[in-house]
Scaffold this motif. Structure first.
Motif, short mmCIF file in Angstrom:
data_model
loop_
_atom_site.label_atom_id
_atom_site.label_comp_id
_atom_site.label_asym_id
_atom_site.label_seq_id
_atom_site.Cartn_x
_atom_site.Cartn_y
_atom_site.Cartn_z
N ALA A 20 0.83 -1.21 0.00
CA ALA A 20 0.00 0.00 0.00
C ALA A 20 0.87 1.26 0.00
O ALA A 20 2.00 1.26 0.45
CB ALA A 20 -0.90 0.01 1.24
N VAL A 21 0.31 2.33 -0.52
CA VAL A 21 0.93 3.65 -0.44
C VAL A 21 0.06 4.50 0.48
O VAL A 21 -1.16 4.59 0.30
CB VAL A 21 1.04 4.31 -1.83
CG1 VAL A 21 1.56 5.74 -1.72
CG2 VAL A 21 1.93 3.49 -2.74
N LEU A 22 0.68 5.11 1.47
CA LEU A 22 -0.03 5.95 2.44
C LEU A 22 0.21 7.40 2.10
O LEU A 22 1.33 7.80 1.78
CB LEU A 22 0.46 5.67 3.85
CG LEU A 22 0.48 4.19 4.29
CD1 LEU A 22 1.08 4.08 5.67
CD2 LEU A 22 -0.92 3.61 4.24
N ALA A 23 -0.84 8.21 2.17
CA ALA A 23 -0.75 9.65 1.94
C ALA A 23 -1.37 10.34 3.15
O ALA A 23 -2.56 10.19 3.41
CB ALA A 23 -1.50 10.04 0.67
N ASN A 24 -0.56 11.07 3.90
CA ASN A 24 -1.03 11.77 5.09
C ASN A 24 -0.63 13.23 4.99
O ASN A 24 0.49 13.55 4.59
CB ASN A 24 -0.41 11.18 6.36
CG ASN A 24 -0.90 9.77 6.60
OD1 ASN A 24 -2.06 9.54 6.91
ND2 ASN A 24 -0.01 8.81 6.43
N SER A 59 -7.15 -6.08 -4.41
CA SER A 59 -6.64 -6.58 -3.13
C SER A 59 -7.67 -6.48 -2.00
O SER A 59 -7.47 -7.05 -0.94
CB SER A 59 -5.36 -5.84 -2.73
OG SER A 59 -5.63 -4.47 -2.51
N LEU A 60 -8.76 -5.76 -2.23
CA LEU A 60 -9.84 -5.66 -1.24
C LEU A 60 -11.08 -6.36 -1.76
O LEU A 60 -11.37 -6.30 -2.96
CB LEU A 60 -10.17 -4.19 -0.95
CG LEU A 60 -9.10 -3.38 -0.25
CD1 LEU A 60 -9.56 -1.94 -0.11
CD2 LEU A 60 -8.79 -3.96 1.11
N PRO A 61 -11.86 -6.99 -0.89
CA PRO A 61 -13.10 -7.62 -1.35
C PRO A 61 -14.11 -6.55 -1.76
O PRO A 61 -14.13 -5.45 -1.22
CB PRO A 61 -13.58 -8.39 -0.12
CG PRO A 61 -12.95 -7.72 1.03
CD PRO A 61 -11.64 -7.16 0.54
N VAL A 62 -14.94 -6.88 -2.73
CA VAL A 62 -16.00 -5.99 -3.17
C VAL A 62 -17.15 -6.09 -2.18
O VAL A 62 -17.60 -7.20 -1.86
CB VAL A 62 -16.47 -6.34 -4.59
CG1 VAL A 62 -17.63 -5.46 -5.02
CG2 VAL A 62 -15.32 -6.24 -5.57
N ILE A 63 -17.64 -4.96 -1.67
CA ILE A 63 -18.74 -4.96 -0.72
C ILE A 63 -20.00 -5.50 -1.40
O ILE A 63 -20.36 -5.06 -2.50
CB ILE A 63 -18.99 -3.54 -0.17
CG1 ILE A 63 -17.76 -3.09 0.62
CG2 ILE A 63 -20.25 -3.49 0.68
CD1 ILE A 63 -17.82 -1.66 1.09
N GLY A 64 -20.64 -6.45 -0.79
CA GLY A 64 -21.85 -7.03 -1.32
C GLY A 64 -21.61 -8.19 -2.29
O GLY A 64 -22.55 -8.81 -2.75
N ALA A 65 -20.36 -8.47 -2.60
CA ALA A 65 -20.05 -9.58 -3.51
C ALA A 65 -20.23 -10.92 -2.79
O ALA A 65 -19.96 -11.03 -1.60
CB ALA A 65 -18.63 -9.45 -4.04
#
Length: 69
Positions: A20-24, A59-65
């Motif tokens: 991941a790339v973090l932007a703060n 890389s993240l699950p799809v919500i509602g899938a």
């Protein structure tokens, strides 16, 4: 509603966390909008912290899938 954004800027630090790339940082803006009573244009400054995390596609699950069986 907002009639103008005469200034908009951000100060951001980037870092890596595994894949991941973090932007703060901080988002700063000058906002112009009419007064609700007099309709006179009012300008004010806002400054808000921001924190974003960018991850590789898929890389993240799809919500509602539905899970694969």
């Amino acid at each position: 509603g907002v009639t103008a954004i005469p200034a908009l800027s951000a100060t951001i630090d980037f870092a890596k966390d595994e894949e991941a790339v973090l932007a703060n940082g901080t988002l700063s803006a000058t906002i112009t909008q009419p007064c609700a009573v007099t309709r006179e244009e009012l300008s004010y400054a806002v400054e808000e912290p921001l924190a974003l995390r960018f991850v590789p596609a898929g890389s993240l699950p799809v919500i509602g899938a539905r899970p694969k069986l």
